[in-house]
Design a protein around this motif. Structure first.
Motif, short mmCIF file in Angstrom:
data_model
loop_
_atom_site.label_atom_id
_atom_site.label_comp_id
_atom_site.label_asym_id
_atom_site.label_seq_id
_atom_site.Cartn_x
_atom_site.Cartn_y
_atom_site.Cartn_z
N TYR A 67 0.81 -1.21 0.00
CA TYR A 67 0.00 0.00 0.00
C TYR A 67 0.85 1.27 0.00
N GLU A 68 2.18 1.13 -0.05
CA GLU A 68 3.06 2.28 -0.14
C GLU A 68 3.29 2.72 -1.58
N VAL A 69 2.83 1.94 -2.55
CA VAL A 69 3.01 2.29 -3.96
C VAL A 69 1.64 2.32 -4.64
N SER A 70 1.58 2.90 -5.82
CA SER A 70 0.33 2.93 -6.57
C SER A 70 -0.06 1.53 -6.98
N GLU A 71 -1.34 1.21 -6.80
CA GLU A 71 -1.79 -0.13 -7.20
C GLU A 71 -1.67 -0.33 -8.70
N TYR A 72 -1.70 0.77 -9.47
CA TYR A 72 -1.51 0.66 -10.91
C TYR A 72 -0.15 0.07 -11.27
N SER A 73 0.82 0.25 -10.38
CA SER A 73 2.20 -0.17 -10.68
C SER A 73 2.50 -1.59 -10.21
N ILE A 74 1.52 -2.28 -9.59
CA ILE A 74 1.74 -3.62 -9.06
C ILE A 74 1.22 -4.67 -10.04
N GLY A 75 2.04 -5.65 -10.31
CA GLY A 75 1.66 -6.74 -11.22
C GLY A 75 1.16 -7.94 -10.45
N PHE A 76 -0.14 -7.97 -10.18
CA PHE A 76 -0.74 -9.11 -9.49
C PHE A 76 -1.01 -10.25 -10.48
N ASN A 77 -0.98 -11.49 -9.96
CA ASN A 77 -1.44 -12.67 -10.68
C ASN A 77 -0.69 -12.92 -11.99
N LYS A 78 0.59 -12.65 -12.00
CA LYS A 78 1.41 -12.99 -13.17
C LYS A 78 2.02 -14.37 -12.95
N ASN A 79 1.90 -15.22 -13.94
CA ASN A 79 2.26 -16.63 -13.77
C ASN A 79 3.64 -17.00 -14.29
N SER A 80 4.39 -16.04 -14.81
CA SER A 80 5.71 -16.36 -15.35
C SER A 80 6.54 -15.09 -15.47
N HIS A 81 7.85 -15.27 -15.68
CA HIS A 81 8.73 -14.13 -15.92
C HIS A 81 8.28 -13.37 -17.16
N GLU A 82 7.84 -14.08 -18.18
CA GLU A 82 7.42 -13.44 -19.43
C GLU A 82 6.18 -12.58 -19.21
N GLU A 83 5.20 -13.11 -18.48
CA GLU A 83 4.00 -12.32 -18.17
C GLU A 83 4.36 -11.07 -17.39
N ALA A 84 5.28 -11.21 -16.46
CA ALA A 84 5.69 -10.06 -15.65
C ALA A 84 6.37 -9.01 -16.52
N ARG A 85 7.24 -9.43 -17.43
CA ARG A 85 7.91 -8.49 -18.33
C ARG A 85 6.92 -7.76 -19.21
N GLN A 86 6.00 -8.52 -19.81
CA GLN A 86 5.05 -7.93 -20.75
C GLN A 86 4.05 -7.00 -20.07
N SER A 87 3.84 -7.18 -18.78
CA SER A 87 2.87 -6.34 -18.07
C SER A 87 3.33 -4.89 -17.96
N GLY A 88 4.64 -4.67 -17.98
CA GLY A 88 5.17 -3.33 -17.81
C GLY A 88 5.10 -2.82 -16.38
N LYS A 89 4.67 -3.66 -15.45
CA LYS A 89 4.55 -3.26 -14.06
C LYS A 89 5.93 -3.18 -13.40
N THR A 90 5.98 -2.44 -12.29
CA THR A 90 7.24 -2.28 -11.56
C THR A 90 7.32 -3.20 -10.36
N TRP A 91 6.23 -3.30 -9.60
CA TRP A 91 6.23 -4.02 -8.33
C TRP A 91 5.44 -5.32 -8.44
N PHE A 92 5.95 -6.35 -7.73
CA PHE A 92 5.31 -7.67 -7.78
C PHE A 92 5.27 -8.27 -6.36
N PRO A 93 4.21 -9.04 -6.04
CA PRO A 93 4.07 -9.62 -4.70
C PRO A 93 5.30 -10.40 -4.28
N TYR A 94 5.67 -10.25 -3.02
CA TYR A 94 6.94 -10.77 -2.51
C TYR A 94 6.72 -11.40 -1.14
#
Length: 341
Positions: A67-94
């Motif tokens: 909640y410290e970053v914009s939700e627009y910038s978070i890549g939720f529910n990405k199932n692979s490195h490729e999906e994460a790259r293509q999303s253009g998002k910055t932050w991912f669940p950790y």
């Protein structure tokens, strides 16, 4: 010789018996049955991979609470490195360990993984262990805990670090291993290998696993995860929060007091249901491992990790939600955030 009592409460134990348990810990209380279990059956490591995860080298720079970053910038529910790259998002669940909690939860952090962690690689001091398992479904636990050992389901779309050790399986259902590790049998056997509060991946992989009655076990785990997930998502600190439980379980209530009473009744039923569920899993594994003479299935209230209603805590959370409504963060017409940002 197994165990002989001498004068002045001195006991003598044949050290050869310790070799049946991985690492040969001086677990003098381990019965012949327990030693047989370790020597006879396959280990969790025979069915799983993974372990320690990422080290960024600069957590203050590359980790944030979600909640410290914009939700627009978070890549939720990405199932692979490729999906994460293509999303253009910055932050991912950790996944980063956390407090004692079973089945689901402790999902609080995001990591800067834009372009496969470009900034971490350029500006940090990283070590990317088990990178091929990032974004995969699995199981996780806190490496260091001040309480009992507990395991949680890892949903797809998450990365993990050294404090949130994670295991994965290519052919089996990870929920069976979660059930075993959260059972009294799993906790008892973990205690033999790691009497401290530090739980390394090698320790967990060394535990003996007996696979049987999988359909029933996984069904019980699905139910436990569902209950724990609903509990976790009932408050604003979850990124899947939809609506405050006073409103979710309002029913026909007309007053705030009645709303609380309905929520308290629902939470109590869920608490008891999960407790009963865990006791059934304990019975299954105690019988499967033949440890009826050493363990009982009962689960004390303090070991059930979903919340009962609490008037003060829940009133404060409802006040916070009301402020969110007034500020436009939430809307009674929209579940979750009314806007992302």
């Amino acid at each position: 010789m197994f165990l002989c009592k001498k004068e002045n409460d001195i006991f003598v134990r044949n050290q050869e018996g310790f070799t049946d348990i991985p690492g040969s810990p001086i677990a003098y209380w381990a019965s012949p049955k327990v030693r047989e279990i370790f020597s006879k059956h396959k280990k969790i490591g025979d069915f799983t991979n993974g372990g320690n995860g990422m080290t960024t080298g600069e957590n203050d720079k590359f980790l944030r609470l979600w909640y410290e970053v914009s939700e627009y910038s978070i890549g939720f529910n990405k199932n692979s490195h490729e999906e994460a790259r293509q999303s253009g998002k910055t932050w991912f669940p950790y996944i980063k360990g956390g407090a004692y909690r079973k089945w689901y939860g402790n999902l609080e952090y995001v990591v800067d993984w834009k372009d496969d962690g470009y900034r971490i690689r350029k500006y940090g001091r990283p070590f990317f262990r088990n990178k091929n398992y990032y974004f995969r479904e699995g199981l996780t636990w806190s490496k260091v805990t001040s309480s009992l050992f507990s395991v949680r389901y890892t949903p797809p779309g998450t990365l993990f670090d050294v404090a949130g050790i994670s295991l994965f399986t290519d052919v089996d259902n990870p929920k069976y291993f979660i059930a075993f590790l959260n059972s009294k049998v799993g906790t008892f056997l973990v205690g033999l290998l790691s009497p401290t509060l530090n739980f390394e991946s090698g320790t967990i992989k060394s535990l003996p696993i007996i696979k049987d009655n999988e359909t029933k076990v996984i069904s019980l785990v699905d139910d436990a995860i569902s209950i724990s997930m609903l509990d976790w998502n009932s408050f604003e600190t979850s990124w899947d929060f939809k609506k405050h439980p006073f409103l979710t379980y309002r029913g026909e209530a007309k007053t705030l007091e009645e709303c609380y009473a309905n929520w308290a009744d629902y939470a109590e039923k869920q608490f008891k249901k999960l407790q009963k569920n865990e006791e059934e899993l304990n019975r299954i594994f105690i019988e499967l491992y033949g440890l009826q003479d050493e363990l009982t299935p009962e689960v004390p209230d303090e070991e059930v990790t979903v919340r009962r209603a609490d008037r003060v805590r829940d009133a404060k959370s409802f006040l916070s939600y009301c402020i969110g409504l007034m500020m436009g963060r939430y809307s009674l017409d929209v579940e979750g955030l009314a806007y992302a940002g």
